[in-house]
Design an enzyme around this catalytic site. Structure first.
Site, PDB file in Angstrom:
ATOM      1  N   CYS A 378       0.872  -1.121   0.035  1.00  0.00           N
ATOM      2  CA  CYS A 378       0.071  -0.058  -0.034  1.00  0.00           C
ATOM      3  C   CYS A 378       0.777   1.172  -0.109  1.00  0.00           C
ATOM      4  O   CYS A 378       1.392   1.551  -0.915  1.00  0.00           O
ATOM      5  CB  CYS A 378      -1.098   0.019   1.092  1.00  0.00           C
ATOM      6  SG  CYS A 378      -2.453   1.152   0.888  1.00  0.00           S
ATOM      7  N   HIS A 514      -3.387  -5.062  -0.187  1.00  0.00           N
ATOM      8  CA  HIS A 514      -3.076  -5.670   1.012  1.00  0.00           C
ATOM      9  C   HIS A 514      -3.160  -7.316   1.118  1.00  0.00           C
ATOM     10  O   HIS A 514      -4.164  -7.915   1.679  1.00  0.00           O
ATOM     11  CB  HIS A 514      -4.083  -5.189   2.242  1.00  0.00           C
ATOM     12  CG  HIS A 514      -3.773  -3.697   2.559  1.00  0.00           C
ATOM     13  ND1 HIS A 514      -2.812  -3.350   3.410  1.00  0.00           N
ATOM     14  CD2 HIS A 514      -4.469  -2.663   1.936  1.00  0.00           C
ATOM     15  CE1 HIS A 514      -2.925  -2.198   3.471  1.00  0.00           C
ATOM     16  NE2 HIS A 514      -3.649  -1.567   2.712  1.00  0.00           N
ATOM     17  N   GLU A 516      -1.576  -9.485   3.064  1.00  0.00           N
ATOM     18  CA  GLU A 516      -1.765  -9.798   4.455  1.00  0.00           C
ATOM     19  C   GLU A 516      -3.342 -10.437   4.675  1.00  0.00           C
ATOM     20  O   GLU A 516      -3.483 -11.158   5.631  1.00  0.00           O
ATOM     21  CB  GLU A 516      -1.309  -9.083   5.446  1.00  0.00           C
ATOM     22  CG  GLU A 516      -2.196  -7.755   5.804  1.00  0.00           C
ATOM     23  CD  GLU A 516      -1.667  -6.570   4.856  1.00  0.00           C
ATOM     24  OE1 GLU A 516      -1.935  -5.564   5.276  1.00  0.00           O
ATOM     25  OE2 GLU A 516      -1.202  -6.868   3.639  1.00  0.00           O
TER      26      GLU A 516
END
Length: 543
Positions: A378, A514, A516
């Site tokens: 990001c 993102h 994750e």
């Protein structure tokens, strides 16, 4: 018909309701049941999207673009059900909906009250969120006794009565502290917490007793006697060296058997072999690396919860112990890049605002010039583009309009045109509302064949989740590409830059999305796995 397990907490906050709930859900899923989870948050914010990371921690983004509590991240990491906007709601969201209905006249002039209007809306959302699951675990945020939680506790009391004891049960987490001077654990706080619950009409069916010391059989028997809970339903949950042991701990005490019998469910036994493999890989690594994580919210690591877990998952898939060195980007601004010396890789996560940005840019420059593996996420991608523009292209004033609106070389800028839910185009500026005005949720990304990121995913098109409102400026993209910046990922329509890579570098990848949010302990994530492999190669090179 869906069965409901309502999960509450008492004595103190931060007992781990989310992890305990998710662990029970994982066992039930391993028994072949369809499981889902909900988190009910008592705060008045509509969602956590505009809350400070220092106050709330991470904002977890769901596949459908909802900004939610970080506990939903735990849910998705423990079970294979994908969370949606229906799996998390707040007091603010409930009141907003009820007041909107009142303004429309839906209540036909009735006086709007907490009971029945607010509690009815809470029950409606619980039932909707549960969907067609066999079992829905519903976690109520906060601690029993908090004023904010009262409407939620009243709603679950009503719903429990309405569906009946064969379809609803209450699991209560409490603290059983160990008093070192006395050399024993104390059950009185648990007794008082249950007394508080019973005063509002809620009798626990299961008690999960958290402690940093073993809770002996006599203490569990005493707790059962004073709380009207079956002795076998008093579960001792001692601190573990990894949270991925918790499903096995709960299963070994028969919690899932108790739940299945209570609900009258017919299902197979639990196969926890996947979790056994995760725990073995976590606790018995074959390699070790040190990775610098350069962020701006280091005072509260919960702000990076999913990212820290994703790095742990990458360690599991690579049988590698990943030591994260947490570095505040402002410290790099004040103390220099000596803080980065000796690391095997550098990770720069997302964030908002000007503070600490120059330290992140310096970290990117250090990684690029010293050939240290780099992963930017990001804002970590945006500062990578800014650094490249400044130090390779020679645009010393290069910046993002988030930090400098007058920069002549704004290589990152605000997305100003958005499609609303109807497909109409609306214009948003820096003065527009912050809440719910970002690019959110899962979107397609086309990967360039032969790129590092394509080598990780081994796919031409991937789907990843987003949470941002600034993008690489396409007007300046030709000059960046000509200078050597590689665009290895673009949005599904090809209009937006999603992934960049640096030239002449062993492993330098920065993405706008993102990753994750989709990493799990059982499956890992290809991008983080590739990053840790690159760190391993760097470590071996430096050894």
């Amino acid at each position: 018909m869906t069965r409901y397990i309502f999960v509450t907490g008492g004595v103190v906050s931060s007992l781990g309701k989310g992890i305990a709930s998710a662990s029970l859900a994982a066992i039930l899923e391993a028994r072949g049941l369809k499981v889902t989870m909900l988190k009910l948050d008592p705060y008045i914010n509509v969602d956590p999207g505009t809350m400070s990371p220092f106050q709330h921690g991470e904002v977890f983004v769901t596949h459908d673009g909802a900004e939610t509590d970080l506990d939903l991240g735990h849910y998705e990491r423990f079970i294979r059900t994908t969370m949606t906007q229906n799996n998390n709601f707040t007091t603010g969201r409930v009141y907003e909906h009820v007041l909107r209905k009142e303004r429309r006249g839906d209540y036909l002039g009735a006086t709007i009250q907490v009971i029945p209007h607010i509690t009815d809306e809470i029950k409606r959302r619980i039932i909707k969120g549960a969907g067609d699951a066999d079992v829905a675990l519903v976690e109520i945020g906060g601690t029993v006794g908090d004023i904010e939680s009262q409407p939620f506790l009243e709603a679950i009391r009503q719903l429990r009565f309405e569906v009946g004891a064969r379809r609803a049960m209450l699991m209560h987490l409490t603290l059983v502290p160990y008093i070192a001077t006395a050399g024993e654990t104390k059950t009185k706080p648990t007794q008082h917490s249950v007394k508080e619950l019973r005063s509002i009409g809620l009798q626990p069916d299961v008690l999960v007793c958290r402690s940093d010391h073993p809770i002996d059989v006599s203490s569990r028997r005493k707790i059962a006697q004073f709380t009207n809970v079956e002795e076998r339903a008093v579960i001792a949950l001692e601190d573990a060296d990894t949270i991925y042991k918790i499903p096995g701990i709960l299963h070994s005490q028969g919690l899932d058997d108790f739940v299945v019998e209570r609900f009258g469910l017919q299902c197979e036994g639990a196969d926890l072999s996947e979790w056994d493999k995760v725990v073995d890989a976590k606790l018995n690594p074959e390699h070790e690396v040190t990775i610098a994580m350069v962020g701006k919210y280091m005072e509260l690591l919960d702000a990076y919860k999913s990212l820290i877990e994703a790095m742990s998952h990458a360690g599991i898939t690579n049988r590698t112990k990943v030591n994260l060195r947490y570095i505040d980007s402002e410290d790099i601004e004040n103390q220099g890049t000596g803080l980065l010396e000796g690391v095997d890789a550098i990770l720069v996560p997302g964030g908002f605002g000007l503070r600490g940005v120059e330290g992140k840019i310096t970290a990117v420059q250090f990684a690029r010039e010293n050939k240290v593996p780099y992963l930017g996420i990001c804002l970590g991608m945006q500062v990578a583009v800014i650094e490249f523009a400044r130090n390779v292209l020679g645009w010393k004033d290069a910046n993002s309009t988030e930090f400098n609106r007058t920069s002549a070389h704004a290589v990152v800028g605000l997305i100003t045109e958005w499609e609303d839910a109807t497909g109409a185009v609306e214009t948003r500026t820096e003065s527009s509302d912050l809440g719910g005005t970002m690019r959110l949720g899962a979107q397609d990304c086309q990967l360039e064949a032969g790129s590092l990121v394509h080598d990780c995913y081994r796919k031409d098109v991937i789907v990843e989740r987003h949470r941002h409102r600034y993008e690489v400026n396409n007007n300046l993209l030709p000059q960046l590409i000509e200078a050597g910046l590689k665009i290895s990922g673009r949005s599904g329509d090809g209009a937006l830059v999603e992934v960049v890579e640096a030239p002449d570098h062993p492993w330098f990848v920065a993405c706008q999305f993102h990753p994750e949010f989709t990493s799990t302990p059982r499956d890992g994530h290809p991008l983080f796995s590739g990053f840790v492999k690159a760190a391993l190669a760097q470590h071996q090179k430096n050894s």
